[in-house]
Enzyme design. Structure first.
Site, mmCIF file in Angstrom:
data_model
loop_
_atom_site.group_PDB
_atom_site.id
_atom_site.type_symbol
_atom_site.label_atom_id
_atom_site.label_comp_id
_atom_site.label_asym_id
_atom_site.label_seq_id
_atom_site.Cartn_x
_atom_site.Cartn_y
_atom_site.Cartn_z
ATOM 1 N N HIS A 52 44.165 37.449 35.478
ATOM 2 C CA HIS A 52 44.424 36.346 36.235
ATOM 3 C C HIS A 52 44.579 36.888 37.901
ATOM 4 C CE1 HIS A 52 48.656 37.568 36.483
ATOM 5 N NE2 HIS A 52 48.664 37.474 35.313
ATOM 6 N N ALA A 53 44.582 35.885 38.668
ATOM 7 C CA ALA A 53 44.802 36.423 40.107
ATOM 8 C C ALA A 53 45.854 35.574 40.956
ATOM 9 C CB ALA A 53 43.525 36.330 40.931
#
Ligand code: TYD
Length: 135
Positions: A52-53
């Site tokens: 994820h970011a």
């Protein structure tokens, strides 16, 4: 935000025959105020975490025990880091996709974070992340 905004930070290390000590202070050793601390442990071999970011969140990730690999990706290039010392942290700025893998047995991944937990701050779909950073 790009990979050039991410770096390994060497933390203070007080060596002592009784055991070494490392500390981290907000705005001194990390360029943010630490609002949250979390850690992963008992990670089974072969597991991949991350994926994820974050839109705003900034983090410092430390292998306080054991080792693991972190691959950072700003949407244009990727860079892999091996964390295996308690006195090095990887600073990750916002808008960086990360994958964490190759956890050694008994490793502990400590994360110092600039914000409280918010699911709204996550990009969990890589395509959605790419669409935003490549715009
Ligand atoms: P996640 O950030 O996806 O973990 P990782 O990046 O290490 O793979 O979080 C896993 C789960 O834990 C998810 O359901 C959200 C929850 N969580 C919290 O409730 N609070 C937190 O501070 C964090 C980091 C995660």
């Amino acid at each position: 935000m790009s990979l050039s905004g991410c770096e390994i930070i060497e933390l203070p290390k007080i060596t002592d025959p009784r055991g070494n000590l490392t500390f981290v202070e907000s705005q001194r050793h990390v360029p943010f105020d630490i609002k949250r601390v979390y850690y992963t442990y008992d990670v089974p071999g072969g597991t991949q975490r991350g994926g994820h970011a974050h839109k705003e969140l900034k983090q410092l990730i430390i292998a306080v025990s054991g080792s693991f690999d972190i691959t950072l990706d700003d949407g244009f290039q990727k860079k892999k880091f091996n964390l295996n010392r308690s006195y090095f942290g990887l600073y990750i700025c916002s808008m960086i996709w990360r994958e964490i893998e190759n956890f050694s047995s008994g490793s502990v991944c400590l994360v110092l974070a600039s914000e409280f937990y918010s699911e709204d701050d996550y990009f969990r779909e890589y395509e959605g992340f790419l669409n935003v950073v490549r715009k």
